[in-house]
Design a protein around this motif. Structure first.
Motif, PDB file in Angstrom:
ATOM      1  N   LYS A 787       0.861  -1.184   0.000  1.00  0.00           N
ATOM      2  CA  LYS A 787       0.000   0.000   0.000  1.00  0.00           C
ATOM      3  C   LYS A 787       0.897   1.235   0.000  1.00  0.00           C
ATOM      4  O   LYS A 787       1.856   1.287   0.779  1.00  0.00           O
ATOM      5  CB  LYS A 787      -0.880   0.037   1.257  1.00  0.00           C
ATOM      6  CG  LYS A 787      -1.719  -1.204   1.469  1.00  0.00           C
ATOM      7  CD  LYS A 787      -2.898  -1.230   0.520  1.00  0.00           C
ATOM      8  CE  LYS A 787      -3.695  -2.526   0.667  1.00  0.00           C
ATOM      9  NZ  LYS A 787      -4.696  -2.672  -0.373  1.00  0.00           N
ATOM     10  N   VAL A 788       0.538   2.199  -0.827  1.00  0.00           N
ATOM     11  CA  VAL A 788       1.362   3.408  -0.905  1.00  0.00           C
ATOM     12  C   VAL A 788       1.152   4.243   0.359  1.00  0.00           C
ATOM     13  O   VAL A 788       0.025   4.402   0.828  1.00  0.00           O
ATOM     14  CB  VAL A 788       0.993   4.228  -2.166  1.00  0.00           C
ATOM     15  CG1 VAL A 788       1.766   5.541  -2.193  1.00  0.00           C
ATOM     16  CG2 VAL A 788       1.271   3.399  -3.410  1.00  0.00           C
ATOM     17  N   ALA A 789       2.250   4.778   0.888  1.00  0.00           N
ATOM     18  CA  ALA A 789       2.172   5.610   2.099  1.00  0.00           C
ATOM     19  C   ALA A 789       3.063   6.826   1.928  1.00  0.00           C
ATOM     20  O   ALA A 789       4.101   6.763   1.251  1.00  0.00           O
ATOM     21  CB  ALA A 789       2.618   4.795   3.310  1.00  0.00           C
ATOM     22  N   ARG A 790       2.652   7.934   2.525  1.00  0.00           N
ATOM     23  CA  ARG A 790       3.449   9.166   2.473  1.00  0.00           C
ATOM     24  C   ARG A 790       3.534   9.763   3.866  1.00  0.00           C
ATOM     25  O   ARG A 790       2.587   9.675   4.649  1.00  0.00           O
ATOM     26  CB  ARG A 790       2.775  10.203   1.573  1.00  0.00           C
ATOM     27  CG  ARG A 790       2.926   9.907   0.120  1.00  0.00           C
ATOM     28  CD  ARG A 790       2.277  10.983  -0.734  1.00  0.00           C
ATOM     29  NE  ARG A 790       2.345  10.579  -2.123  1.00  0.00           N
ATOM     30  CZ  ARG A 790       3.400  10.762  -2.895  1.00  0.00           C
ATOM     31  NH1 ARG A 790       4.470  11.375  -2.416  1.00  0.00           N
ATOM     32  NH2 ARG A 790       3.418  10.345  -4.145  1.00  0.00           N
ATOM     33  N   ILE A 791       4.659  10.392   4.115  1.00  0.00           N
ATOM     34  CA  ILE A 791       4.834  11.060   5.405  1.00  0.00           C
ATOM     35  C   ILE A 791       3.974  12.319   5.419  1.00  0.00           C
ATOM     36  O   ILE A 791       3.920  13.056   4.428  1.00  0.00           O
ATOM     37  CB  ILE A 791       6.316  11.407   5.625  1.00  0.00           C
ATOM     38  CG1 ILE A 791       7.115  10.110   5.800  1.00  0.00           C
ATOM     39  CG2 ILE A 791       6.500  12.336   6.819  1.00  0.00           C
ATOM     40  CD1 ILE A 791       8.596  10.299   5.944  1.00  0.00           C
ATOM     41  N   ILE A 792       3.300  12.546   6.544  1.00  0.00           N
ATOM     42  CA  ILE A 792       2.619  13.833   6.702  1.00  0.00           C
ATOM     43  C   ILE A 792       3.303  14.585   7.843  1.00  0.00           C
ATOM     44  O   ILE A 792       3.646  14.004   8.867  1.00  0.00           O
ATOM     45  CB  ILE A 792       1.095  13.704   6.887  1.00  0.00           C
ATOM     46  CG1 ILE A 792       0.706  12.511   7.756  1.00  0.00           C
ATOM     47  CG2 ILE A 792       0.383  13.629   5.568  1.00  0.00           C
ATOM     48  CD1 ILE A 792      -0.806  12.352   7.917  1.00  0.00           C
ATOM     49  N   ALA A 793       3.507  15.855   7.591  1.00  0.00           N
ATOM     50  CA  ALA A 793       4.411  16.629   8.452  1.00  0.00           C
ATOM     51  C   ALA A 793       3.788  17.016   9.784  1.00  0.00           C
ATOM     52  O   ALA A 793       4.500  17.265  10.757  1.00  0.00           O
ATOM     53  CB  ALA A 793       4.858  17.881   7.706  1.00  0.00           C
ATOM     54  N   GLN A 794       2.493  17.082   9.838  1.00  0.00           N
ATOM     55  CA  GLN A 794       1.874  17.531  11.095  1.00  0.00           C
ATOM     56  C   GLN A 794       0.611  16.716  11.368  1.00  0.00           C
ATOM     57  O   GLN A 794       0.107  16.026  10.477  1.00  0.00           O
ATOM     58  CB  GLN A 794       1.557  19.017  11.023  1.00  0.00           C
ATOM     59  CG  GLN A 794       0.755  19.421   9.807  1.00  0.00           C
ATOM     60  CD  GLN A 794       0.530  20.926   9.771  1.00  0.00           C
ATOM     61  OE1 GLN A 794       1.146  21.675  10.509  1.00  0.00           O
ATOM     62  NE2 GLN A 794      -0.375  21.369   8.928  1.00  0.00           N
ATOM     63  N   PRO A 795       0.097  16.804  12.601  1.00  0.00           N
ATOM     64  CA  PRO A 795      -1.078  16.006  12.927  1.00  0.00           C
ATOM     65  C   PRO A 795      -2.210  16.223  11.923  1.00  0.00           C
ATOM     66  O   PRO A 795      -2.451  17.353  11.484  1.00  0.00           O
ATOM     67  CB  PRO A 795      -1.478  16.512  14.317  1.00  0.00           C
ATOM     68  CG  PRO A 795      -0.207  17.022  14.906  1.00  0.00           C
ATOM     69  CD  PRO A 795       0.591  17.575  13.761  1.00  0.00           C
ATOM     70  N   ALA A 796      -2.881  15.130  11.578  1.00  0.00           N
ATOM     71  CA  ALA A 796      -3.952  15.219  10.580  1.00  0.00           C
ATOM     72  C   ALA A 796      -5.131  16.046  11.103  1.00  0.00           C
ATOM     73  O   ALA A 796      -5.900  16.588  10.330  1.00  0.00           O
ATOM     74  CB  ALA A 796      -4.412  13.812  10.210  1.00  0.00           C
ATOM     75  N   TRP A 797      -5.263  16.127  12.402  1.00  0.00           N
ATOM     76  CA  TRP A 797      -6.389  16.858  12.998  1.00  0.00           C
ATOM     77  C   TRP A 797      -5.855  17.960  13.924  1.00  0.00           C
ATOM     78  O   TRP A 797      -4.964  17.703  14.732  1.00  0.00           O
ATOM     79  CB  TRP A 797      -7.281  15.891  13.797  1.00  0.00           C
ATOM     80  CG  TRP A 797      -8.450  16.543  14.494  1.00  0.00           C
ATOM     81  CD1 TRP A 797      -8.618  16.685  15.838  1.00  0.00           C
ATOM     82  CD2 TRP A 797      -9.614  17.113  13.897  1.00  0.00           C
ATOM     83  NE1 TRP A 797      -9.794  17.297  16.113  1.00  0.00           N
ATOM     84  CE2 TRP A 797     -10.447  17.577  14.931  1.00  0.00           C
ATOM     85  CE3 TRP A 797     -10.042  17.274  12.567  1.00  0.00           C
ATOM     86  CZ2 TRP A 797     -11.668  18.189  14.702  1.00  0.00           C
ATOM     87  CZ3 TRP A 797     -11.272  17.888  12.339  1.00  0.00           C
ATOM     88  CH2 TRP A 797     -12.067  18.335  13.385  1.00  0.00           C
ATOM     89  N   ASP A 798      -6.356  19.141  13.738  1.00  0.00           N
ATOM     90  CA  ASP A 798      -6.081  20.277  14.622  1.00  0.00           C
ATOM     91  C   ASP A 798      -4.581  20.447  14.903  1.00  0.00           C
ATOM     92  O   ASP A 798      -4.146  20.409  16.061  1.00  0.00           O
ATOM     93  CB  ASP A 798      -6.841  20.074  15.948  1.00  0.00           C
ATOM     94  CG  ASP A 798      -6.783  21.303  16.840  1.00  0.00           C
ATOM     95  OD1 ASP A 798      -6.611  22.419  16.319  1.00  0.00           O
ATOM     96  OD2 ASP A 798      -6.903  21.130  18.073  1.00  0.00           O
ATOM     97  N   PRO A 799      -3.793  20.655  13.846  1.00  0.00           N
ATOM     98  CA  PRO A 799      -2.338  20.737  14.054  1.00  0.00           C
ATOM     99  C   PRO A 799      -1.926  21.893  14.963  1.00  0.00           C
ATOM    100  O   PRO A 799      -0.874  21.817  15.601  1.00  0.00           O
ATOM    101  CB  PRO A 799      -1.787  20.925  12.634  1.00  0.00           C
ATOM    102  CG  PRO A 799      -2.935  21.315  11.784  1.00  0.00           C
ATOM    103  CD  PRO A 799      -4.167  20.777  12.423  1.00  0.00           C
ATOM    104  N   ASP A 800      -2.742  22.928  15.058  1.00  0.00           N
ATOM    105  CA  ASP A 800      -2.385  24.052  15.942  1.00  0.00           C
ATOM    106  C   ASP A 800      -2.807  23.812  17.391  1.00  0.00           C
ATOM    107  O   ASP A 800      -2.576  24.659  18.256  1.00  0.00           O
ATOM    108  CB  ASP A 800      -3.034  25.349  15.436  1.00  0.00           C
ATOM    109  CG  ASP A 800      -2.538  25.695  14.040  1.00  0.00           C
ATOM    110  OD1 ASP A 800      -1.381  25.323  13.736  1.00  0.00           O
ATOM    111  OD2 ASP A 800      -3.314  26.275  13.257  1.00  0.00           O
TER     112      ASP A 800
END
Ligand SMILES: Cc1cc2nc3c(=O)[nH]c(=O)nc-3n(C[C@H](O)[C@H](O)[C@H](O)COP(=O)(O)OP(=O)(O)OC[C@H]3O[C@@H](n4cnc5c(N)ncnc54)[C@H](O)[C@@H]3O)c2cc1C
Length: 806
Positions: A787-800
């Motif tokens: 399965k293709v996966a990519r890094i995400i730099a910040q939390p998917a929910w409410d990054p602030d």
């Protein structure tokens, strides 16, 4: 006999000797092993000697793998003859669930690094022409499996250890173990006493009796197990290559070649029982068999004959029937015992021949260096409390024995001896459809089933998926309520409490009363041992929370860091308080009418706590914190008052659409917030830097493990934690899936979930920063499907992080 040693190991079976050998390899020479009879005269001598590597747990698989690496080399390393048979092994899958499981284990095999292949029934017959493959859907071929004479490897490791300086006393009975005021241990024998820094209980079938001398509850049981060997068969005499060991869930047995005959060992699913009525054998029991119970084997032998008709062609040459130790959860007890330090467990092995080398290696690393190269949490003896009493252990050990060939689907547990530990809300939650999971003896709700049908266990997303989506939506959009009474809870008090916590935590202890901090206790080598949440309730009173399974682990982690004379008391108050998690944007509206406290941001900030009265119940520890990333409060209520507070919250929450949620939803919600979890992302293999947790490290102060952490930071991380989005379809990452980039394995997942709010499948993973391009896509194998996966730099929910502060 010596009067002083660094380590004394009680028991000269494969487990004790495997440890002795590796302690010497790790550099400790002043090590002693004491055996009441001859080496191997307990369970070890009569074992069938198979060394399989098909194991679902990555850490256990690494232990199994170690045997297949060491045993073939032992002769060269020690000069002692060792009869390693590297014949390989095939495990058969006869159900679709087993096929799924095999695919998962196939991923584990790649991470461990042993050669395995998923093969068809036709290919199975190519490897084993005598096997009938009716009902077989797939085979798991393990090329480097083998079998060995257990006495050979035990004696070879003993010889290697002796050459390195170890001392072995045979025909010496240990009669007592006593803690000394100096912190050392005295091991008393019928030939004198030895004072030592470390004592190891490797007493096999006697481990519980030996543990009882020092008040240790050792949850092991002895089960009667048989194998049968036939006379030689002409068909096998003529074979050029030894047949692989077959593991067959149809006959619940292992089947292999032995001196040109056939060896079959069934794990019966009926009639199995503990030996010696649950008591240890007599002290003079040595190199003996137990009277066989052939009648109970017959149905399984008949099935084995269907699988391998050759078996019926030869007469029975011998029947071996002996005791094998089992624990309630099938894992051995390997690591520190609870209580005074430097008492170690190395017992409870039911596949000890295979496991002895790896168990010894990693326990030796742990004893000598303070941490091992693998995560040993699942073997930690402190995963069982006193609730795992003799009765519990006997019942669950029988279940464990009978399920040696059972395929557990994710989440599946046994109903036996449940419920054991419950919060005072148990009946209410059960009535609401709670699907419980047993955790450290407690019952904890995973999700709430509106259909009343119960969980359909599956390797894929199952009937919990949609209800969990609704639970997550309630927390994100309205308000959710959860019973998390399973938290381990400690009061740390005294004039020295603040300084103590400051010294042992990497983070800074709250200066102000009411402050909350997330603290990490590090090993001397800078790895993460424990994660605790600390609330300062008074100048000299800290309320410390940790994971349910860490109740004994973290009590020790704290207590063992105390210095003599320090004015600090640590009390375990786990059972005194229940915990309710109220979370969601409307949680303030639900809670405010029930308390006189000002719950506004001005009145009670995020990450603060206080003692309050809620719903007329005084003494509620009210903490504005949660693990789901929303506005919310944890209410730590005196346990008897939980129903009153719960009922009041549910009534107050009704107009706001309050909904109960469980740990499946919590896992999904925490993944959306990229909150790490102890035991998954945070383990004793990992540093705070590697786990990307430096924001919880206060470099401007001294703390235990600082020097090592700093050194490792300067050297650069060996691995780095990354947060990823995965193109998963009907199953999410569960941990220990291999990650590849450019066709090469570059890391592994630690856990994951579908994030229902963000509509993404999420995972954490450790990757080797030197090997990867962080911006490029990765592939994660979920059940052998890339399965293709990519890094995400910040939390998917409410990054602030605005929502918890709302
Ligand atoms: C029929 C059968 C087949 C098996 N087949 C396999 C197999 O194919 N593969 C596999 O991996 N495993 C197999 N096993 C399991 C394996 O035998 C055990 O897991 C393993 O031997 C356990 O080793 P141990 O060192 O913990 O215990 P033991 O070998 O029992 O060693 C404990 C030692 O401690 C000594 N001791 C205890 N108390 C004292 C005391 N107070 N003072 C001094 N000495 C003491 C005992 O005398 C004993 O020698 C089999 C078991 C059986 C019964």
């Amino acid at each position: 006999m010596k009067s002083q040693a660094r380590v004394v190991i009680v028991g000269g079976g494969i487990m004790g000797v495997g440890l002795l050998y590796h302690l010497v390899q790790e550099g400790w020479r002043d090590v002693v092993l004491i055996e009441k009879g001859e080496l191997t005269s307990g369970s070890t001598w009569h074992a069938a000697g198979q060394c399989p590597q098909f194991v679902g747990s990555l850490n256990l698989a690494k232990i199994h793998h170690e045997g297949t690496l060491l045993y073939p080399r032992l002769e060269e390393l020690t000069g002692e003859a060792v009869s390693w048979h590297g014949c390989g092994g095939i495990r058969l899958a006869t159900t679709d669930d087993e096929v799924e499981w095999f695919k998962k284990v196939y991923g584990v095999s790649k991470l461990v690094g042993y050669e395995a292949h998923l093969i068809s029934p036709n290919e199975i017959r190519e490897h084993h022409p005598f096997l009938e493959t009716f009902g077989v859907k797939m085979g798991f071929l393990t090329v480097t499996d083998g079998h060995v004479a257990p006495a050979d490897i035990t004696n070879a490791m003993a010889a290697g250890a002796r050459k390195g300086g170890a001392t072995i006393y045979r025909r010496t009975l240990v009669t007592d173990i006593k803690p000394l005021p100096s912190g050392e241990w005295q091991v008393v024998t019928d030939k004198g006493a030895i004072t030592c820094e470390h004592v190891v209980n490797a007493a096999g079938s006697y481990a519980d009796a030996v543990g009882a001398w020092t008040g240790h509850n050792v949850p092991i049981c002895n089960m009667l197990h048989h194998f049968i060997i036939t006379e030689p068969l002409p068909e096998l005499i003529d074979l050029k290559k030894e047949l692989p060991v077959v593991r067959d869930p149809y006959s619940h047995a292992y089947l292999r070649e032995e001196t040109n005959g056939i060896l079959i060992g069934p794990y019966e699913t009926a009639g199995a029982h503990v030996c010696w009525e649950g008591k240890p054998p007599a002290w003079d029991f040595e190199s003996e068999l137990i009277a066989p119970e052939l009648d109970r084997l017959m149905p399984w032998l008949e099935k084995a004959t269907e699988r391998l008709p050759l078996f019926a062609k030869a007469g029975i040459k011998s029947v071996i029937s002996g005791a094998i130790t089992h624990t309630p959860d099938s894992n051995f007890l390997l690591g520190p015992a609870p209580g005074p330090r430097n008492y170690w467990m190395c017992n409870g092995a039911s596949i000890g021949i295979c496991q002895g080398a790896g168990a010894g290696k990693y326990l030796a690393q742990r004893m000598v260096h303070g941490a091992a190269d693998i995560n040993m949490l699942e073997f930690d003896p402190r995963r069982f409390g006193d609730w795992a009493d003799k009765d519990y252990t006997s019942v669950l050990s029988v279940v464990d024995y009978q399920h040696m060939y059972y395929c557990y689907r994710p989440g599946e547990q046994h109903p036996d001896k449940r419920p054991l530990r419950v919060s005072s809300l148990y009946d209410r939650l059960e009535a609401a459809g709670a699907q419980f999971q047993a955790v450290f003896g407690w019952e904890r709700a995973r999700w709430f089933d509106p259909s009343g049908k119960g969980e359909v266990y599956s390797f894929r997303r199952s009937n919990w998926f949609e209800p969990v989506r609704a639970e997550c939506a309630a927390v994100r959009q309205r308000v959710g309520l959860m019973d998390l009474s399973t938290f381990a809870k400690f009061d740390v008090t005294g004039a020295g409490a603040a300084a103590f916590l400051e010294r042992v935590c990497a983070n800074r202890v709250p200066r102000k009363v009411g402050g909350i901090m997330l603290g990490h206790l590090l090993t001397e080598s800078g790895r993460i041992e424990s994660e605790i949440t600390v609330t300062r309730l008074a100048e000299d009173h800290f309320y410390v929370l940790s994971a349910a399974t860490a109740q004994l682990h973290d009590m020790d982690a704290l207590r063992w860091r105390l210095e003599p004379g320090e004015d600090v008391a640590i009390a375990d108050i786990t059972d005194d308080y229940g915990v309710l998690v109220l979370a969601g944007p409307l949680s303030r509206d639900v809670l405010q009418p029930l308390t006189g406290e000002d719950l506004s941001n001005a009145g009670m900030r995020w990450l603060t706590g206080r003692v309050a009265t809620v719903a007329g119940v005084a003494g509620v520890r009210l903490l504005r914190v949660n693990y789901v990333g929303e506005l919310g409060w944890e209410l730590h209520c005196p346990m008897p008052a939980m129903p009153k507070v719960f009922d009041a919250l549910m009534a107050s929450g009704k107009p706001h659409g309050i909904r109960l949620f469980g740990t499946y939803a919590m896992n999904s919600l925490r993944m959306e917030k990229a909150y790490r979890g102890w035991g998954g992302e945070l383990t004793a293999e990992i540093t705070m830097v590697e786990a990307d947790m430096e924001r919880f490290v206060h470099w401007d102060k001294d703390f235990a493990g600082k020097a090592a952490t700093l050194k490792l930071k300067q050297e650069g991380p060996r691995i780095s934690l990354v947060y990823m989005q995965v193109d998963a379809s009907d199953a999410d990452c569960a941990g220990n899936e291999p990650i590849t980039q450019g066709g090469k394995i570059v890391g592994l997942t630690t856990g994951g979930a579908y994030g229902h709010t963000v509509g993404k499948s999420l995972t954490f993973a450790y990757v080797d920063p030197a090997k990867v391009d962080l911006d490029a896509p990765f592939e994660i194998e979920i059940y052998a499907e890339p399965k293709v996966a990519r890094i995400i730099a910040q939390p998917a929910w409410d990054p602030d992080n605005a929502r918890p502060r709302a």
